[in-house]
Design a protein around this motif. Structure first.
Motif, PDB file in Angstrom:
ATOM      1  N   ARG A   4     -14.017 -55.566   9.585  1.00 44.69           N
ATOM      2  CA  ARG A   4     -14.708 -55.938   8.364  1.00 44.69           C
ATOM      3  C   ARG A   4     -13.887 -56.360   7.549  1.00 44.69           C
ATOM      4  NH1 ARG A   4     -16.831 -52.237   5.336  1.00 44.69           N
ATOM      5  NH2 ARG A   4     -16.572 -50.675   6.864  1.00 44.69           N
TER       6      ARG A   4
ATOM      7  N   VAL B 161     -20.190 -64.333   3.415  1.00 39.65           N
ATOM      8  CA  VAL B 161     -19.433 -63.292   4.059  1.00 39.65           C
ATOM      9  C   VAL B 161     -18.825 -62.333   2.702  1.00 39.65           C
ATOM     10  CG1 VAL B 161     -17.309 -62.443   5.082  1.00 39.65           C
ATOM     11  CG2 VAL B 161     -18.631 -64.558   5.919  1.00 39.65           C
TER      12      VAL B 161
ATOM     13  N   ALA C 281     -12.387 -64.659   4.366  1.00 37.57           N
ATOM     14  CA  ALA C 281     -13.373 -65.325   3.387  1.00 37.57           C
ATOM     15  C   ALA C 281     -12.866 -65.468   2.208  1.00 37.57           C
ATOM     16  CB  ALA C 281     -14.757 -64.576   3.612  1.00 37.57           C
TER      17      ALA C 281
ATOM     18  N   SER D 280     -22.183 -60.432   1.455  1.00 38.71           N
ATOM     19  CA  SER D 280     -22.521 -59.558   2.371  1.00 38.71           C
ATOM     20  C   SER D 280     -21.677 -58.284   2.634  1.00 38.71           C
ATOM     21  CB  SER D 280     -22.689 -60.378   3.776  1.00 38.71           C
ATOM     22  OG  SER D 280     -22.943 -59.008   4.680  1.00 38.71           O
TER      23      SER D 280
ATOM     24  N   PHE E  11     -17.871 -69.495   9.697  1.00 31.22           N
ATOM     25  CA  PHE E  11     -18.451 -68.488   8.715  1.00 31.22           C
ATOM     26  C   PHE E  11     -18.321 -68.914   7.246  1.00 31.22           C
ATOM     27  CE2 PHE E  11     -16.529 -66.202  12.186  1.00 31.22           C
ATOM     28  CZ  PHE E  11     -17.475 -65.127  12.331  1.00 31.22           C
TER      29      PHE E  11
ATOM     30  N   LEU F 239     -12.440 -59.803   8.268  1.00 30.56           N
ATOM     31  CA  LEU F 239     -13.084 -60.777   8.100  1.00 30.56           C
ATOM     32  C   LEU F 239     -13.409 -61.093   6.738  1.00 30.56           C
ATOM     33  CD1 LEU F 239     -15.334 -62.715   9.523  1.00 30.56           C
ATOM     34  CD2 LEU F 239     -17.006 -60.931   9.403  1.00 30.56           C
TER      35      LEU F 239
END
Length: 199
Positions: free
Chosen positions: A68, A187, A75, A190, A182, A71
């Motif tokens: 996580r 991202v 972003a 979220s 993405f 990611l």
């Protein structure tokens, strides 16, 4: 190495394991440390608009958290560079393990039990007998023992996860039907609320 020095080394090794056992999850921050002890995120530019991004957790950071945060960093980096979305060219998560062996007390009378013997020892599992120890002081090649007085070493394996991805950043609308693309803003919005920052 004399017995006093061995005791200091053993105490330091045991305290390192105790700290690892009481640790909290790696927070979202730039990487610190080296090798197996490196934790946090880092990135390296491969070429304009292409980066290798990594996030390494400690022994209590779950695989889900490591992936996580990888990611999220991808972003965040995309937005910081003025782009709108990123493509995952490739992604990988490695489980890294390290085994430590530290001397134990070997009973209430000091290292190695009654005589204060100290030397090589190890634990093994005997079918029908449970865990046993071989080491100095009681039976075995060095008088190594079985049961509570022969437990001269504590062996622990520490696992940690490190995730890495090569990302390519782009401007404009996100391509449709590309599962590797993405939306960087989406991202961050979220995942952002679940990211734990250093205090």
């Amino acid at each position: 190495m004399d017995l006093g020095r061995k005791a200091v080394v053993a105490a330091l090794a045991a305290s390192t394991l105790m700290v690892a056992g009481c640790a909290t999850e790696t927070t979202y921050r730039p990487a610190t440390g080296q090798g197996f002890n490196r934790t946090g995120y880092s990135e390296r530019q491969v070429e304009p608009g292409r980066y290798l991004v990594t996030f390494a957790g400690n022994s209590v950071t779950s695989r889900d958290t490591v992936e996580r945060y990888l990611l999220f960093r991808s972003a965040e980096l995309t937005l910081q560079s003025g782009n709108d979305y990123f493509l995952m060219a490739n992604r990988d998560t490695d489980l890294q393990s390290r085994t430590y062996s530290t001397p134990g007390l070997g009973g209430p009378w000091g290292y190695g039990g009654f005589g204060g013997y100290w030397g090589p020892s190890w634990r093994y599992y005997g079918r029908g007998f449970g865990w046993r120890s071989w080491g100095p002081g009681y039976g075995g090649g060095f008088g190594g023992g079985f049961g509570p007085w022969g437990d001269d070493f504590d062996i622990r394996t520490i696992d940690r996860y490190e995730a890495s991805a090569e990302i390519v950043m782009r401007k404009g609308p996100i391509p449709k039907d590309n599962l590797r693309a993405f939306n960087a803003r989406a991202v961050v919005d979220s995942i952002g609320p679940s990211v734990v920052l250093p205090k």
